[in-house]
Scaffold this motif. Structure first.
Motif, mmCIF file in Angstrom:
data_model
loop_
_atom_site.group_PDB
_atom_site.id
_atom_site.type_symbol
_atom_site.label_atom_id
_atom_site.label_comp_id
_atom_site.label_asym_id
_atom_site.label_seq_id
_atom_site.Cartn_x
_atom_site.Cartn_y
_atom_site.Cartn_z
ATOM 1 N N LEU A 62 0.756 -1.299 -0.116
ATOM 2 C CA LEU A 62 0.179 0.042 0.072
ATOM 3 C C LEU A 62 0.762 1.248 -0.164
ATOM 4 C CD1 LEU A 62 -2.676 1.540 0.596
ATOM 5 C CD2 LEU A 62 -2.480 1.298 2.867
ATOM 6 N N LEU A 63 0.604 2.259 -0.775
ATOM 7 C CA LEU A 63 1.253 3.461 -1.180
ATOM 8 C C LEU A 63 0.651 4.347 -0.174
ATOM 9 C CD1 LEU A 63 3.607 5.076 -2.636
ATOM 10 C CD2 LEU A 63 1.284 5.738 -4.062
ATOM 11 N N TYR A 64 1.727 5.001 0.861
ATOM 12 C CA TYR A 64 1.320 5.966 1.754
ATOM 13 C C TYR A 64 2.467 7.202 1.841
ATOM 14 C CZ TYR A 64 4.439 4.020 5.010
ATOM 15 O OH TYR A 64 5.562 3.491 6.005
ATOM 16 N N SER A 65 2.065 8.297 2.182
ATOM 17 C CA SER A 65 2.839 9.365 2.239
ATOM 18 C C SER A 65 3.562 9.506 3.598
ATOM 19 C CB SER A 65 2.076 10.847 1.994
ATOM 20 O OG SER A 65 2.904 12.004 2.454
ATOM 21 N N THR A 66 4.901 9.631 3.778
ATOM 22 C CA THR A 66 5.309 9.874 4.798
ATOM 23 C C THR A 66 6.051 11.113 5.261
ATOM 24 O OG1 THR A 66 7.749 9.516 3.770
ATOM 25 C CG2 THR A 66 6.542 7.565 4.804
ATOM 26 N N GLY A 67 5.650 12.342 4.185
ATOM 27 C CA GLY A 67 5.930 13.753 4.312
ATOM 28 C C GLY A 67 5.692 14.413 2.993
ATOM 29 N N ALA A 68 5.981 15.754 2.992
ATOM 30 C CA ALA A 68 5.929 16.397 1.685
ATOM 31 C C ALA A 68 6.845 15.836 0.597
ATOM 32 C CB ALA A 68 6.136 17.706 1.826
ATOM 33 N N GLY A 69 6.440 15.221 -0.543
ATOM 34 C CA GLY A 69 7.339 14.758 -1.373
ATOM 35 C C GLY A 69 7.818 13.515 -1.158
ATOM 36 N N ALA A 70 7.444 12.566 -0.009
ATOM 37 C CA ALA A 70 7.976 11.796 0.396
ATOM 38 C C ALA A 70 7.249 10.367 0.429
ATOM 39 C CB ALA A 70 8.819 11.850 1.733
ATOM 40 N N LEU A 71 7.092 9.399 -0.033
ATOM 41 C CA LEU A 71 6.373 8.039 -0.151
ATOM 42 C C LEU A 71 6.934 6.845 0.321
ATOM 43 C CD1 LEU A 71 4.844 8.847 -3.542
ATOM 44 C CD2 LEU A 71 3.790 9.290 -1.359
ATOM 45 N N ALA A 72 6.101 5.880 0.827
ATOM 46 C CA ALA A 72 6.718 4.427 1.141
ATOM 47 C C ALA A 72 5.606 3.658 0.989
ATOM 48 C CB ALA A 72 7.078 4.727 2.761
ATOM 49 N N LEU A 73 6.033 2.289 1.105
ATOM 50 C CA LEU A 73 5.213 1.202 0.924
ATOM 51 C C LEU A 73 4.882 0.458 2.172
ATOM 52 C CD1 LEU A 73 6.401 -0.158 -2.301
ATOM 53 C CD2 LEU A 73 4.385 1.202 -2.121
ATOM 54 N N ALA A 74 3.552 0.050 2.477
ATOM 55 C CA ALA A 74 3.388 -0.661 3.708
ATOM 56 C C ALA A 74 2.796 -1.922 2.982
ATOM 57 C CB ALA A 74 2.387 0.166 4.640
ATOM 58 N N THR A 75 2.876 -3.013 3.954
ATOM 59 C CA THR A 75 2.235 -4.392 3.712
ATOM 60 C C THR A 75 0.507 -4.292 3.824
ATOM 61 O OG1 THR A 75 4.056 -5.710 4.576
ATOM 62 C CG2 THR A 75 2.029 -6.818 4.562
ATOM 63 N N LEU A 76 0.053 -4.605 2.738
ATOM 64 C CA LEU A 76 -1.465 -4.783 2.598
ATOM 65 C C LEU A 76 -1.692 -6.141 2.414
ATOM 66 C CD1 LEU A 76 -4.225 -2.950 2.853
ATOM 67 C CD2 LEU A 76 -3.986 -2.772 0.390
ATOM 68 N N ASP A 77 -2.251 -6.919 3.317
ATOM 69 C CA ASP A 77 -2.611 -8.510 2.994
ATOM 70 C C ASP A 77 -4.149 -8.586 2.496
ATOM 71 O OD1 ASP A 77 -4.095 -8.517 5.443
ATOM 72 O OD2 ASP A 77 -2.378 -9.103 6.459
ATOM 73 N N PRO A 78 -4.321 -9.933 2.017
ATOM 74 C CA PRO A 78 -5.665 -9.884 1.536
ATOM 75 C C PRO A 78 -6.918 -9.742 2.385
ATOM 76 C CG PRO A 78 -4.333 -11.508 0.807
ATOM 77 C CD PRO A 78 -3.525 -10.985 1.659
ATOM 78 N N PHE A 79 -6.605 -9.891 3.766
ATOM 79 C CA PHE A 79 -7.633 -9.759 4.857
ATOM 80 C C PHE A 79 -7.794 -8.283 4.730
ATOM 81 C CE2 PHE A 79 -8.410 -8.822 9.198
ATOM 82 C CZ PHE A 79 -9.521 -9.307 9.406
ATOM 83 N N MET A 80 -6.770 -7.493 4.842
ATOM 84 C CA MET A 80 -7.091 -5.973 4.966
ATOM 85 C C MET A 80 -7.623 -5.298 3.735
ATOM 86 S SD MET A 80 -6.257 -5.183 8.058
ATOM 87 C CE MET A 80 -6.413 -3.217 7.773
ATOM 88 N N ARG A 81 -7.121 -6.042 2.543
ATOM 89 C CA ARG A 81 -7.864 -5.503 1.507
ATOM 90 C C ARG A 81 -9.322 -5.627 1.489
ATOM 91 N NH1 ARG A 81 -3.743 -8.094 -1.343
ATOM 92 N NH2 ARG A 81 -4.952 -9.405 -2.467
ATOM 93 N N GLY A 82 -9.600 -6.860 1.936
ATOM 94 C CA GLY A 82 -11.183 -7.221 2.285
ATOM 95 C C GLY A 82 -11.793 -6.292 2.772
ATOM 96 N N LEU A 83 -11.191 -5.804 4.134
ATOM 97 C CA LEU A 83 -12.082 -4.898 4.686
ATOM 98 C C LEU A 83 -12.129 -3.464 4.367
ATOM 99 C CD1 LEU A 83 -10.101 -5.817 8.480
ATOM 100 C CD2 LEU A 83 -12.265 -6.332 7.529
ATOM 101 N N LEU A 84 -11.074 -2.822 3.440
ATOM 102 C CA LEU A 84 -11.056 -1.859 2.844
ATOM 103 C C LEU A 84 -12.099 -1.975 1.870
ATOM 104 C CD1 LEU A 84 -7.210 -0.637 2.799
ATOM 105 C CD2 LEU A 84 -8.833 -0.023 4.038
ATOM 106 N N ALA A 85 -12.267 -2.898 1.131
ATOM 107 C CA ALA A 85 -13.415 -3.059 0.060
ATOM 108 C C ALA A 85 -14.741 -3.377 0.384
ATOM 109 C CB ALA A 85 -13.108 -4.413 -0.795
ATOM 110 N N ALA A 86 -15.056 -3.366 1.865
ATOM 111 C CA ALA A 86 -16.331 -3.806 2.510
ATOM 112 C C ALA A 86 -17.351 -2.605 1.946
ATOM 113 C CB ALA A 86 -16.307 -3.728 3.979
ATOM 114 N N PRO A 87 -18.542 -2.777 1.708
ATOM 115 C CA PRO A 87 -19.262 -2.017 0.930
ATOM 116 C C PRO A 87 -20.165 -1.252 1.978
ATOM 117 C CG PRO A 87 -20.341 -4.304 0.624
ATOM 118 C CD PRO A 87 -18.906 -4.430 1.207
ATOM 119 N N ASN A 88 -20.198 -1.592 3.261
ATOM 120 C CA ASN A 88 -20.730 -0.819 4.265
ATOM 121 C C ASN A 88 -20.449 -1.269 5.812
ATOM 122 O OD1 ASN A 88 -22.145 -3.620 4.669
ATOM 123 N ND2 ASN A 88 -23.360 -3.131 2.806
ATOM 124 N N GLY A 89 -21.058 -0.779 6.620
ATOM 125 C CA GLY A 89 -20.373 -0.993 7.868
ATOM 126 C C GLY A 89 -20.953 -2.403 8.506
#
Length: 205
Positions: free
Chosen positions: A70-97
């Motif tokens: 997963l791409l995320y910002s660590t500051g102005a003009g600075a980016l990094a990658l974090a682990t995003l496993d299938p379980f977390m992707r499923g939660l982010l894709a949840a269509p509702n609460g």
């Protein structure tokens, strides 16, 4: 020739915007051709929608993308990658609460009304609920049908309190007619034949 018509074979580029740059062309054509080339390149750059130099794009270009990141910002003009496993992707894709809470095993208040009558419905899992309802009602000699403010998903189980405290009160006071209990309410019988106010609560699923 416009810039999009230029050839990678240099010998084939003999004109620029109608200006001859072939062998033995007039000397003035060289200056005019250079100016035309500059104008065409500037126009082509603007029309092609090239992105201007940007620190964020430079930071992105410096990363090595990989699966489950997963791409995320660590500051102005600075980016990094974090682990995003299938379980977390499923939660982010949840269509509702409801789907999200079921995914993490959370208890969720799916509906409520804090009034009289009122209720609260808790979601415990996929299509699994615990509901509590409450209220007060006046009961005369003919009895009354209590209607829940919202139906129980399957069934509610009510109890009531109220009536008198005199002799034979337990026998003669209003009580629930168990044979009429349903998901949308229940009947109350009043053997005393007079009017009284009851409080009721129902728990079910």
């Amino acid at each position: 020739m416009a810039v999009e018509d230029w050839n990678t074979d240099a010998s084939q580029n003999t004109t620029v915007g109608g200006i001859s740059i072939a062998e033995n062309c007039p000397a003035g054509n060289v200056n005019n051709a250079l100016r035309e080339i500059m104008a065409q390149v500037a126009a082509w750059t603007e029309d092609s929608g090239f992105q201007a130099q940007d620190d964020n794009l430079d930071a992105l270009a410096g990363l090595t993308l990989a699966a489950n990141r997963l791409l995320y910002s660590t500051g102005a003009g600075a980016l990094a990658l974090a682990t995003l496993d299938p379980f977390m992707r499923g939660l982010l894709a949840a269509p509702n609460g409801a789907t999200f809470c079921n995914g993490v095993g959370a208890i969720r208040v799916s509906a409520l009304s804090l009034s009289n009558p009122g209720y609260v419905r808790l979601q415990l899992g996929t299509n699994q609920f615990l509901q509590v309802a409450w209220g007060t009602a006046s009961v005369n000699g003919a009895g009354v049908n209590i209607i829940y403010p919202i139906n129980f998903p399957t069934m509610g189980f009510p109890v009531i309190s109220g009536g008198s405290s005199g002799a034979n009160a337990q026998v003669n006071d209003p009580h629930v007619n168990a044979s009429g209990i349903a998901a949308n309410g229940f009947p109350v019988i009043n053997p005393r034949g007079d009017g009284t106010t009851i409080s009721w609560i129902a728990v079910g699923y």
